[in-house]
Design a protein around this motif. Structure first.
Motif, short mmCIF file in Angstrom:
data_model
loop_
_atom_site.label_atom_id
_atom_site.label_comp_id
_atom_site.label_asym_id
_atom_site.label_seq_id
_atom_site.Cartn_x
_atom_site.Cartn_y
_atom_site.Cartn_z
N ILE A 146 -0.32 3.17 -8.18
CA ILE A 146 -1.11 3.48 -9.37
C ILE A 146 -1.33 2.21 -10.21
CG2 ILE A 146 -1.08 4.77 -11.55
CD1 ILE A 146 0.59 6.90 -10.04
N PHE A 147 -0.27 1.43 -10.38
CA PHE A 147 -0.33 0.18 -11.14
C PHE A 147 -1.35 -0.78 -10.52
CE2 PHE A 147 1.04 -4.22 -11.56
CZ PHE A 147 1.29 -4.36 -12.91
N LEU A 148 -1.30 -0.95 -9.22
CA LEU A 148 -2.16 -1.92 -8.54
C LEU A 148 -3.62 -1.46 -8.50
CD1 LEU A 148 0.29 -2.72 -5.64
CD2 LEU A 148 -0.45 -4.35 -7.37
N GLU A 149 -3.83 -0.18 -8.22
CA GLU A 149 -5.20 0.31 -8.15
C GLU A 149 -5.87 0.27 -9.51
OE1 GLU A 149 -4.81 4.10 -6.24
OE2 GLU A 149 -4.74 3.21 -4.22
N ALA A 150 -5.10 0.43 -10.58
CA ALA A 150 -5.67 0.32 -11.92
C ALA A 150 -6.12 -1.11 -12.22
CB ALA A 150 -4.64 0.76 -12.96
N ARG A 151 -5.60 -2.07 -11.46
CA ARG A 151 -5.96 -3.48 -11.66
C ARG A 151 -6.85 -3.99 -10.53
NH1 ARG A 151 -1.79 -1.89 -14.10
NH2 ARG A 151 -1.13 -2.79 -16.11
N ALA A 152 -7.42 -3.08 -9.78
CA ALA A 152 -8.39 -3.40 -8.72
C ALA A 152 -7.81 -4.38 -7.69
CB ALA A 152 -9.67 -3.97 -9.32
N ALA A 153 -6.52 -4.22 -7.37
CA ALA A 153 -5.93 -5.04 -6.31
C ALA A 153 -6.57 -4.68 -4.98
CB ALA A 153 -4.43 -4.82 -6.26
N SER A 154 -6.61 -5.64 -4.08
CA SER A 154 -7.21 -5.40 -2.77
C SER A 154 -6.39 -4.38 -1.99
CB SER A 154 -7.30 -6.70 -1.97
OG SER A 154 -6.00 -7.12 -1.59
N PRO A 155 -7.03 -3.61 -1.09
CA PRO A 155 -6.27 -2.65 -0.28
C PRO A 155 -5.13 -3.29 0.50
CG PRO A 155 -8.62 -2.22 -0.11
CD PRO A 155 -8.49 -3.51 -0.86
N ASP A 156 -5.34 -4.49 1.03
CA ASP A 156 -4.27 -5.16 1.78
C ASP A 156 -3.09 -5.47 0.87
OD1 ASP A 156 -3.28 -6.71 4.22
OD2 ASP A 156 -3.26 -8.27 2.68
N ARG A 157 -3.35 -5.93 -0.34
CA ARG A 157 -2.25 -6.24 -1.26
C ARG A 157 -1.52 -4.96 -1.68
NH1 ARG A 157 -3.21 -11.08 -4.71
NH2 ARG A 157 -2.43 -11.93 -2.74
N VAL A 158 -2.26 -3.90 -1.93
CA VAL A 158 -1.63 -2.62 -2.27
C VAL A 158 -0.70 -2.19 -1.13
CG1 VAL A 158 -2.03 -0.17 -2.69
CG2 VAL A 158 -3.49 -1.87 -3.79
N THR A 159 -1.17 -2.28 0.10
CA THR A 159 -0.36 -1.87 1.25
C THR A 159 0.89 -2.71 1.37
OG1 THR A 159 -2.30 -1.08 2.47
CG2 THR A 159 -0.35 -1.67 3.76
N ARG A 160 0.75 -4.03 1.24
CA ARG A 160 1.90 -4.92 1.39
C ARG A 160 2.94 -4.68 0.29
NH1 ARG A 160 1.32 -9.40 4.80
NH2 ARG A 160 -0.70 -9.43 5.86
N VAL A 161 2.49 -4.56 -0.94
CA VAL A 161 3.43 -4.37 -2.05
C VAL A 161 4.13 -3.02 -1.94
CG1 VAL A 161 3.58 -4.04 -4.56
CG2 VAL A 161 2.22 -5.92 -3.63
N CYS A 162 3.38 -1.97 -1.69
CA CYS A 162 3.98 -0.63 -1.64
C CYS A 162 4.91 -0.48 -0.45
CB CYS A 162 2.89 0.43 -1.62
SG CYS A 162 1.95 0.52 -3.16
N ASP A 163 4.56 -1.05 0.69
CA ASP A 163 5.43 -1.00 1.86
C ASP A 163 6.74 -1.73 1.56
OD1 ASP A 163 5.36 -0.40 5.01
OD2 ASP A 163 6.32 -2.35 4.70
N ALA A 164 6.67 -2.90 0.94
CA ALA A 164 7.87 -3.66 0.62
C ALA A 164 8.79 -2.89 -0.31
CB ALA A 164 7.48 -5.01 0.01
N ILE A 165 8.22 -2.26 -1.32
CA ILE A 165 9.03 -1.51 -2.29
C ILE A 165 9.68 -0.31 -1.62
CG2 ILE A 165 8.94 -0.10 -4.38
CD1 ILE A 165 6.70 -1.99 -5.35
N ALA A 166 8.90 0.45 -0.87
CA ALA A 166 9.42 1.67 -0.26
C ALA A 166 10.53 1.38 0.76
CB ALA A 166 8.28 2.44 0.41
#
Length: 249
Positions: free
Chosen positions: A137-157
């Motif tokens: 939610i945080f990243l998509e609100a800041r228009a992060a790229s899909p690849d960055r969203v995937t990398r960040v969320c995968d790392a956290i989870a």
């Protein structure tokens, strides 16, 4: 296809471990302890020239502000140290990674740690997967790229897994290793003492040991059948207490 502990697994399983998954965690932990007892190669020379500061970008600054607003100061410092440890570990093994993605993941990875009173906001009982949902939610609100969203969320989870392979995302591997190093000292001997001292002097641990133990006890009480709950059942609290770092320098 989902991987154990990743965001899709969290949504599908609600963060709850099946008996085979729990056995897999136990087996992986035993293997990791055996490898650690075999020793690690001598640490390379210190790298005082290696830049350990957070990247200077709007996304990272927003993530730092969000972390500071949501977390206790000891968790904020832990999150920044995780980025620094990740950079050092990447340099040690010549791993290429996205600095902004690793920094963002490190800053957001413990946002939901111990926040069990608000877990009903998410599809998952596990704080790591809940944190990944919040990060999306945080990243998509800041228009992060899909690849960055995937990398960040995968790392956290997946940072709670006993081990995370280098592929497909180096950032997931590095955050997992860095968090384990900072919380229980896993792999600390692979780094030069001067590098370890530099990180701890720049971002002191303060009362992190007790802060982490208290948060993990809350996770165990609220969600005993998650990865955090199982880790505590297996003695993770004692490993936190015996981490080879003082509470203060």
């Amino acid at each position: 296809m989902s991987r154990f502990g990743d965001p899709e697994w969290g949504r599908r399983r609600g963060g709850r471990l099946t008996p085979p998954e729990g056995l897999g965690v136990l087996t992986a932990l035993i293997g990791k302890q055996l490898r650690a007892r075999l020793g690690s190669p001598a640490a390379p020379p210190a790298r005082p020239d290696l830049d350990l500061a957070l990247p200077d970008s709007r996304l990272v600054q927003d993530a730092l502000d969000h972390c500071a607003a949501e977390c206790a100061p000891d968790i904020v410092a832990h999150s920044i140290r995780c980025y620094a440890w990740g950079v050092l570990l990447a340099d040690l093994r010549d791993i290429r990674f996205d600095r902004e993605a690793l920094a963002t993941a490190a800053l957001l990875h413990d946002i939901e740690l111990g926040r069990t009173e608000r877990r009903d906001r998410f599809a998952c009982l596990c704080f790591a997967c809940a944190g990944a949902e919040g990060a999306r939610i945080f990243l998509e609100a800041r228009a992060a790229s899909p690849d960055r969203v995937t990398r960040v969320c995968d790392a956290i989870a997946r940072h709670l897994n006993p081990d995370v392979p280098l592929k497909p995302y180096a950032e997931s591997h590095l955050l997992n290793a860095a968090a384990a190093l900072d919380v229980v000292g896993a792999g600390a001997r692979a780094l030069d003492p001067a590098d370890r001292a530099r990180v701890l002097a720049t971002w002191p641990r303060g009362d992190f040991r007790r802060t982490m133990q208290a948060a993990m006890r809350r996770e165990q009480a609220a969600a005993p059948n998650t990865r955090a709950g199982l880790l505590m059942q297996l003695g993770f609290g004692g490993l936190i207490a015996r981490a080879p770092f003082g509470d203060t320098l």
